[in-house]
Design a protein around this motif. Structure first.
Motif, PDB file in Angstrom:
ATOM      1  N   ALA A 303       0.851  -1.190   0.000  1.00 44.84           N
ATOM      2  CA  ALA A 303       0.000   0.000   0.000  1.00 44.84           C
ATOM      3  C   ALA A 303       0.893   1.249   0.000  1.00 44.84           C
ATOM      4  CB  ALA A 303      -0.906  -0.013   1.228  1.00 44.84           C
ATOM      5  N   PRO A 304       0.453   2.351  -0.622  1.00 42.81           N
ATOM      6  CA  PRO A 304      -0.862   2.535  -1.233  1.00 42.81           C
ATOM      7  C   PRO A 304      -0.878   2.336  -2.746  1.00 42.81           C
ATOM      8  CG  PRO A 304       0.182   4.655  -1.010  1.00 42.81           C
ATOM      9  CD  PRO A 304       1.175   3.643  -0.503  1.00 42.81           C
ATOM     10  N   LEU A 305       0.269   2.021  -3.367  1.00 45.96           N
ATOM     11  CA  LEU A 305       0.330   2.055  -4.830  1.00 45.96           C
ATOM     12  C   LEU A 305      -0.119   0.766  -5.495  1.00 45.96           C
ATOM     13  CD1 LEU A 305       3.601   4.089  -5.504  1.00 45.96           C
ATOM     14  CD2 LEU A 305       1.234   4.894  -5.379  1.00 45.96           C
ATOM     15  N   GLY A 306       0.151  -0.393  -4.894  1.00 44.41           N
ATOM     16  CA  GLY A 306      -0.286  -1.629  -5.538  1.00 44.41           C
ATOM     17  C   GLY A 306       0.790  -2.694  -5.508  1.00 44.41           C
ATOM     18  N   GLU A 307       1.028  -3.345  -6.652  1.00 42.89           N
ATOM     19  CA  GLU A 307       1.964  -4.456  -6.754  1.00 42.89           C
ATOM     20  C   GLU A 307       3.363  -3.913  -7.045  1.00 42.89           C
ATOM     21  OE1 GLU A 307       0.913  -7.700  -6.132  1.00 42.89           O
ATOM     22  OE2 GLU A 307      -0.832  -6.527  -5.507  1.00 42.89           O
ATOM     23  N   MET A 308       4.229  -3.941  -6.025  1.00 42.39           N
ATOM     24  CA  MET A 308       5.550  -3.344  -6.128  1.00 42.39           C
ATOM     25  C   MET A 308       6.619  -4.408  -6.265  1.00 42.39           C
ATOM     26  SD  MET A 308       4.621  -0.182  -5.842  1.00 42.39           S
ATOM     27  CE  MET A 308       6.155   0.701  -5.584  1.00 42.39           C
ATOM     28  N   GLY A 309       7.617  -4.146  -7.121  1.00 47.39           N
ATOM     29  CA  GLY A 309       8.719  -5.078  -7.302  1.00 47.39           C
ATOM     30  C   GLY A 309       9.699  -4.525  -8.312  1.00 47.39           C
ATOM     31  N   THR A 310      10.648  -5.362  -8.733  1.00 39.69           N
ATOM     32  CA  THR A 310      11.663  -4.933  -9.687  1.00 39.69           C
ATOM     33  C   THR A 310      11.072  -4.898 -11.088  1.00 39.69           C
ATOM     34  OG1 THR A 310      13.449  -5.814  -8.317  1.00 39.69           O
ATOM     35  CG2 THR A 310      13.942  -5.443 -10.643  1.00 39.69           C
ATOM     36  N   VAL A 311      10.990  -3.703 -11.631  1.00 41.12           N
ATOM     37  CA  VAL A 311      10.452  -3.508 -12.990  1.00 41.12           C
ATOM     38  C   VAL A 311      11.519  -3.835 -14.029  1.00 41.12           C
ATOM     39  CG1 VAL A 311       9.495  -1.801 -14.591  1.00 41.12           C
ATOM     40  CG2 VAL A 311       8.800  -1.794 -12.189  1.00 41.12           C
TER      41      VAL A 311
END
Length: 349
Positions: A303-311
Motif C-alpha cells: 500500500a498505497p500504490l499496488g503491486e511493487m517489485g523490480t520492474v
C-alpha cells in the motif's frame, strides 16, 4: 523505432520541439497509459493535478526552457494537455511522502561499472522505453525512462552515468523535479560539471542520485528537500537503497526494514564475490535472498500504490558506452546489451 525485447528503442534528435514531437508520436499510446497510471497514483482531481503542475511548469521553464519546449511538444504529439506531461515529469515530487520501496544502486570503485534495479509498480513494466538522444554541442545520451518523462537512468558519450532512487520525506518538494535534474546531469561531461549542475538546481526534491565517470570516479548525493548531503565514500562498492544514510533524516518506518536489509545484503555479497566485473554486478542485482525484501524482488502488494517489485535491472559500462537491461524480475533471465553508438543488441546469459 527498434525494440529491445518488448521495450521500444526510440532515437530523438534535432531541436527541443523536434525531439518532443518524436517522443510524443513514437510513444503516444504508452504516454496516454502513463497518465492513467499516475492519475491513480496521485489520487487527486485533474484540477488539483493541474494546479500543482502549473507550479512545476514555471520551475522547469526557469531552470531550462528547452525542457519546457520539449515537454510541450510531447504533449502536442501525444494529444494530451501539457500540464499532464509536466505532472509526469514531477511525479516524484507529487509522491514524495509515499511509502514505496524502490531501487538498489551499485558502483564498483575504479571501474566504469554502474548499475541498479528500478523497483516500482507492476503496471509500469509494459510501458517503459529506451531512448537515444542526439543534440548538438552536448553528449549523446542512452537512457531508460518512462514515456513522457524527459530524463531518468542512463549514460552518455562523455562517459558519465546516472542512477537514482526514491527517498520519502515529510517536507515540501517544490524545486526542480528530480527527473528534470537527471536529464540535465546526463547532458554533463564531467563530475565537476555534474556538481555544478546540482548546485544550480538548488534544493527542493527528495531523492538519491549517484553519478559516475568512465575513469572510475563517482559521487552520491542525498537530497532531503531543504538540504542535501554527499555520501561518505568508504568502500570499494558504493551502494544506496531507500533511506538516508549520511544523515539521520525522516524515513517512513515501514520502508526502513526493507531498505536496510537490501543495503546489508549488498555488503554481504561484496564480501562473497571477489571480482569487480560486469558479471558480478549482474549477479548482485539478481539476488533473491530475503523474499519480500530482496534486491531483485517479485511483485507483492504494498500500500498505497499496488503491486511493487523490480520492474527492470540495468548495468552500464561507461567506457564502452554500453547498457545492459533486463525487463521484469525473473532473476534467471538474460540481460540484453545496447550500445550508445550502434543500433545493435546482444543477449548475454
Amino acid at each position: 523505432m527498434n525494440t529491445i525485447g518488448s521495450m521500444p528503442l526510440i532515437t530523438l534528435s534535432g531541436d527541443a520541439t523536434a525531439r518532443g514531437l518524436q517522443h510524443g508520436e513514437g510513444l503516444r499510446e504508452r504516454i496516454q497509459q502513463m497518465v492513467e497510471v499516475y492519475s491513480c497514483f496521485f489520487g487527486l482531481s485533474e484540477e488539483r493535478v493541474f494546479e500543482t503542475a502549473t507550479h512545476f511548469k514555471k520551475v522547469i521553464s526557469d531552470f531550462n526552457n528547452e525542457y519546457a519546449i520539449e515537454i510541450e511538444a510531447i504533449a502536442k504529439a501525444a494529444n494530451l494537455p501539457p500540464l499532464w506531461i509536466y505532472a509526469l515529469n514531477a511525479r516524484s515530487e507529487f509522491l514524495s511522502y509515499t511509502p514505496a520501496t524502490e531501487c538498489t544502486l551499485l558502483h564498483f570503485r575504479g571501474t566504469p561499472l554502474l548499475g541498479q534495479n528500478w523497483d516500482w509498480e507492476e503496471r509500469l513494466e509494459p510501458l517503459i522505453a529506451l531512448m537515444r538522444i542526439e543534440q548538438k554541442d552536448k553528449p549523446n545520451i542512452l537512457m531508460m525512462s518512462e514515456p513522457g518523462i524527459v530524463g531518468k537512468i542512463g549514460l552518455n558519450s562523455a562517459g558519465l552515468g546516472i542512477c537514482f532512487n526514491f527517498l520519502p520525506i515529510n517536507r515540501p518538494t517544490n524545486g526542480v523535479p528530480v527527473h528534470i535534474l537527471l536529464r540535465a546531469l546526463l547532458e554533463c561531461s564531467t563530475l565537476a560539471e555534474a556538481r555544478a549542475m546540482i548546485e544550480r538546481a538548488g534544493n527542493g526534491r527528495s531523492a538519491n542520485i549517484m553519478v559516475a565517470h568512465k575513469n572510475g570516479e563517482r559521487f552520491d548525493m542525498e537530497f532531503a528537500a531543504t538540504e542535501k548531503f554527499e555520501l561518505t565514500d568508504k568502500g570499494d562498492i558504493l551502494a544506496h537503497t531507500n533511506h538516508f544514510i549520511e544523515q539521520n533524516v525522516f524515513t517512513i518506518p515501514e520502508m526502513l526494514e526493507n531498505s536496510t536489509l537490501r543495503l546489508s545484503r549488498v555488503g554481504k555479497l561484496s564480501e562473497a564475490y571477489g571480482a569487480r566485473d560486469r558479471r558480478t554486478m549482474e549477479k548482485m542485482l539478481s539476488d533473491t535472498e530475503n523474499p519480500g525484501n530482496s534486491i531483485c524482488q517479485t511483485y507483492r502488494t504494498r500500500a498505497p500504490l499496488g503491486e511493487m517489485g523490480t520492474v527492470c535491472s540495468l548495468t552500464m559500462d561507461l567506457e564502452a558506452g554500453d547498457m545492459g537491461i533486463r525487463l521484469g524480475n525473473n532473476a534467471k533471465n538474460a540481460f540484453e546489451h545496447i550500445s550508445l553508438n550502434a543500433h545493435q543488441t546482444e543477449k548475454v546469459a
